[in-house]
Design a protein around this motif. Structure first.
Motif, PDB file in Angstrom:
ATOM      1  N   PHE A   1       2.114  12.312   8.405  1.00  2.02           N
ATOM      2  CA  PHE A   1       2.998  12.008   9.532  1.00  2.02           C
ATOM      3  C   PHE A   1       3.657  10.634   9.405  1.00  2.02           C
ATOM      4  N   HIS A   2       3.989  10.231   8.184  1.00  3.29           N
ATOM      5  CA  HIS A   2       4.717   8.975   8.018  1.00  3.29           C
ATOM      6  C   HIS A   2       6.150   9.175   8.502  1.00  3.29           C
ATOM      7  N   PRO A   3       6.692   8.234   9.279  1.00  2.00           N
ATOM      8  CA  PRO A   3       8.066   8.380   9.781  1.00  2.00           C
ATOM      9  C   PRO A   3       9.105   8.588   8.684  1.00  2.00           C
ATOM     10  N   LEU A   4       8.870   8.054   7.488  1.00  2.00           N
ATOM     11  CA  LEU A   4       9.838   8.223   6.421  1.00  2.00           C
ATOM     12  C   LEU A   4       9.968   9.685   5.982  1.00  2.00           C
ATOM     13  N   ILE A   5       8.928  10.488   6.226  1.00  2.00           N
ATOM     14  CA  ILE A   5       9.029  11.915   5.923  1.00  2.00           C
ATOM     15  C   ILE A   5      10.055  12.561   6.843  1.00  2.00           C
ATOM     16  N   GLY A   6       9.973  12.224   8.138  1.00  2.00           N
ATOM     17  CA  GLY A   6      10.953  12.722   9.092  1.00  2.00           C
ATOM     18  C   GLY A   6      12.346  12.205   8.800  1.00  2.00           C
ATOM     19  N   LEU A   7      12.440  10.939   8.387  1.00  2.00           N
ATOM     20  CA  LEU A   7      13.737  10.368   8.033  1.00  2.00           C
ATOM     21  C   LEU A   7      14.332  11.104   6.843  1.00  2.00           C
ATOM     22  N   GLY A   8      13.519  11.378   5.832  1.00  2.00           N
ATOM     23  CA  GLY A   8      14.009  12.106   4.669  1.00  2.00           C
ATOM     24  C   GLY A   8      14.505  13.491   5.046  1.00  2.00           C
ATOM     25  N   TRP A   9      13.811  14.146   5.967  1.00  2.00           N
ATOM     26  CA  TRP A   9      14.246  15.466   6.445  1.00  2.00           C
ATOM     27  C   TRP A   9      15.598  15.368   7.134  1.00  2.00           C
ATOM     28  N   TRP A  10      15.779  14.354   7.980  1.00  2.00           N
ATOM     29  CA  TRP A  10      17.036  14.185   8.699  1.00  2.00           C
ATOM     30  C   TRP A  10      18.177  13.870   7.721  1.00  2.00           C
ATOM     31  N   ILE A  11      17.920  13.044   6.726  1.00  2.00           N
ATOM     32  CA  ILE A  11      18.944  12.729   5.726  1.00  2.00           C
ATOM     33  C   ILE A  11      19.367  13.994   4.983  1.00  2.00           C
ATOM     34  N   SER A  12      18.401  14.844   4.640  1.00  2.00           N
ATOM     35  CA  SER A  12      18.718  16.093   3.944  1.00  2.00           C
ATOM     36  C   SER A  12      19.551  17.026   4.813  1.00  2.00           C
ATOM     37  N   ILE A  13      19.230  17.089   6.105  1.00  2.00           N
ATOM     38  CA  ILE A  13      20.002  17.926   7.033  1.00  2.00           C
ATOM     39  C   ILE A  13      21.440  17.446   7.116  1.00  2.00           C
ATOM     40  N   VAL A  14      21.626  16.145   7.261  1.00  2.00           N
ATOM     41  CA  VAL A  14      22.980  15.585   7.326  1.00  2.00           C
ATOM     42  C   VAL A  14      23.746  15.893   6.053  1.00  2.00           C
ATOM     43  N   GLU A  15      23.105  15.735   4.907  1.00  2.00           N
ATOM     44  CA  GLU A  15      23.779  15.997   3.635  1.00  2.00           C
ATOM     45  C   GLU A  15      24.181  17.467   3.510  1.00  2.00           C
ATOM     46  N   GLU A  16      23.286  18.366   3.873  1.00  2.00           N
ATOM     47  CA  GLU A  16      23.575  19.793   3.753  1.00  2.00           C
ATOM     48  C   GLU A  16      24.762  20.210   4.608  1.00  2.00           C
ATOM     49  N   ASN A  17      24.923  19.572   5.757  1.00  2.00           N
ATOM     50  CA  ASN A  17      25.983  19.961   6.684  1.00  2.00           C
ATOM     51  C   ASN A  17      27.291  19.219   6.464  1.00  2.00           C
ATOM     52  N   LEU A  18      27.254  18.126   5.708  1.00  2.00           N
ATOM     53  CA  LEU A  18      28.457  17.333   5.532  1.00  2.00           C
ATOM     54  C   LEU A  18      29.029  17.382   4.127  1.00  2.00           C
ATOM     55  N   TYR A  19      28.217  17.679   3.134  1.00  2.00           N
ATOM     56  CA  TYR A  19      28.704  17.596   1.753  1.00  2.00           C
ATOM     57  C   TYR A  19      29.908  18.510   1.592  1.00  2.00           C
ATOM     58  N   PRO A  20      31.051  17.966   1.154  1.00  5.29           N
ATOM     59  CA  PRO A  20      32.311  18.733   1.157  1.00  5.29           C
ATOM     60  C   PRO A  20      32.301  19.876   0.144  1.00  5.29           C
ATOM     61  N   LEU A  21      32.893  21.000   0.574  1.00  2.00           N
ATOM     62  CA  LEU A  21      33.026  22.133  -0.330  1.00  2.00           C
ATOM     63  C   LEU A  21      34.037  21.818  -1.428  1.00  2.00           C
ATOM     64  N   LYS A  22      35.133  21.159  -1.048  1.00  2.00           N
ATOM     65  CA  LYS A  22      36.115  20.712  -2.029  1.00  2.00           C
ATOM     66  C   LYS A  22      35.742  19.301  -2.473  1.00  2.00           C
ATOM     67  N   GLN A  23      35.269  19.211  -3.681  1.00  2.00           N
ATOM     68  CA  GLN A  23      34.664  17.959  -4.126  1.00  2.00           C
ATOM     69  C   GLN A  23      35.708  16.967  -4.655  1.00  2.00           C
ATOM     70  N   HIS A  24      36.682  16.647  -3.815  1.00  2.00           N
ATOM     71  CA  HIS A  24      37.616  15.589  -4.149  1.00  2.00           C
ATOM     72  C   HIS A  24      36.945  14.248  -3.906  1.00  2.00           C
ATOM     73  N   ASN A  25      37.275  13.256  -4.729  1.00  2.00           N
ATOM     74  CA  ASN A  25      36.625  11.955  -4.621  1.00  2.00           C
ATOM     75  C   ASN A  25      36.783  11.335  -3.245  1.00  2.00           C
ATOM     76  N   ALA A  26      37.994  11.390  -2.703  1.00  2.00           N
ATOM     77  CA  ALA A  26      38.245  10.786  -1.392  1.00  2.00           C
ATOM     78  C   ALA A  26      37.447  11.496  -0.305  1.00  2.00           C
ATOM     79  N   ALA A  27      37.375  12.815  -0.390  1.00  2.00           N
ATOM     80  CA  ALA A  27      36.631  13.578   0.612  1.00  2.00           C
ATOM     81  C   ALA A  27      35.147  13.252   0.552  1.00  2.00           C
ATOM     82  N   MET A  28      34.622  13.139  -0.654  1.00  2.00           N
ATOM     83  CA  MET A  28      33.200  12.829  -0.792  1.00  2.00           C
ATOM     84  C   MET A  28      32.896  11.414  -0.314  1.00  2.00           C
ATOM     85  N   LEU A  29      33.788  10.477  -0.607  1.00  2.00           N
ATOM     86  CA  LEU A  29      33.592   9.112  -0.137  1.00  2.00           C
ATOM     87  C   LEU A  29      33.617   9.046   1.377  1.00  2.00           C
ATOM     88  N   MET A  30      34.560   9.755   2.003  1.00  2.00           N
ATOM     89  CA  MET A  30      34.664   9.722   3.448  1.00  2.00           C
ATOM     90  C   MET A  30      33.473  10.402   4.116  1.00  2.00           C
TER      91      MET A  30
END
Length: 313
Positions: free
Chosen positions: A21-50
């Motif tokens: 139950f270390h908080p960093l485990i929960g933080l890692g889960w939240w970071i993964s959720i954000v990445e899965e929902n935001l990572y652009p389908l069209k992998q243009h450099n500007a889109a990925m940076l934004m």
């Protein structure tokens, strides 16, 4: 403030990091959720940076909002208790030293296979073919670098900005650990995470480098390790691929009188890194010497912090 820093260090020494139950485990889960929902389908450099920048904000915002509110409204005993708990969860000195010992003990017995497996948990290079000196070098590098990230930088930001400071630092550092790679997926998506981690570590890394130089200082004129460590820091640190790891490892290597850096296999490719430090190549006993250097540097930090608190009182 000084006692609020000393107490988490003692708790870390007694108990180490929470195994469950270390908080960093929960933080890692939240970071993964954000990445899965935001990572652009069209992998243009500007889109990925934004989208990487937006994701960075989305990860940090809820935790920082909560930390600021708690820091503002809690007072007295409960505020002190929470501050001690937060710093305790943010540091990892005992865990770092234990990892180093897991490499050192079989290496001292000549069990290279076990040492290779253990050091692979500390470094990103291929460890299958490392000899004893290369294992020692990799371990010393990791302990010196992570001493700054996992201990001194957290103390610095806690001393500067209390609960919000150390919470922000630990989240930024974790984001860099997950997104801050220079590969095809994260080169642009993780650029904000990498740059912000560089920025937050800039001052703590240089204070850590100075404390390593002081911690390795011998009084005998024939062993001018202080001058050697500072010289290595200034001349070699800037050549390393990381603007903060370079000064830290160069100063530590100079203080110990050993050479770090050099070649290694990363993802199947040989990568030649600058040599850091001076003197002989690292050997098995240098792992213990590096851990001792971290402890001496910590004593220096505690002494300086106590002096500052006394002056400001």
């Amino acid at each position: 403030m000084w006692l609020m820093i000393l107490a988490p260090l003692l708790f870390d020494q007694w108990w180490g990091e929470p195994r469950r139950f270390h908080p960093l485990i929960g933080l890692g889960w939240w970071i993964s959720i954000v990445e899965e929902n935001l990572y652009p389908l069209k992998q243009h450099n500007a889109a990925m940076l934004m989208t990487g920048s937006v994701g960075w904000v989305l990860v940090i915002a809820p935790f920082m909002g909560f930390a600021v509110l708690i820091d503002h409204f809690l007072e007295g005993f409960w505020h002190t208790l929470l501050a001690v708990l937060v710093l305790y969860l943010a540091i990892g000195r005992k865990s770092l030293i234990e990892h180093a010992r897991r490499v050192y003990q079989p290496l001292a017995r000549g069990d290279l296979n076990t040492s290779r497996r253990q050091v692979s948990m500390l470094v990103s290079r291929d460890t299958q073919q490392l000899d004893a000196s290369e294992i020692s070098r990799a371990t010393c590098e990791s302990v010196l670098e992570n001493g700054s990230d996992a201990l001194f930088a957290a103390i610095f930001w806690f001393a500067i900005a209390g609960i919000p400071g150390v919470v922000l630092y630990r989240i930024v550092n974790t984001l860099d650990a997950m997104w801050g790679y220079r590969n095809e997926r994260y080169l642009y998506f993780g650029r904000t995470a990498a740059r912000m981690d560089d920025a937050m570590n800039w001052i703590p890394a240089r204070l850590t480098a100075l404390s390593y130089a002081l911690a390795g200082w011998h009084w005998r004129a024939s062993q001018n390790t202080l001058g050697s460590a500072i010289k290595c820091w200034w001349q070699q640190g800037r050549s390393w691929k990381s603007p903060n790891a370079g000064p830290v490892m160069a100063a530590g290597a100079g203080a110990l009188g050993i050479q770090l850096g050099g070649g290694g296999i990363y993802h199947g490719h040989h990568v030649e890194s600058p040599v850091l430090g001076t003197g002989r190549p690292a050997v098995t006993r240098d792992i213990q010497r590096t851990c001792t250097l971290i402890f001496k540097a910590l004593l220096i930090w505690l002494t300086v912090l106590l002096f500052i608190e006394w002056v400001l009182a």
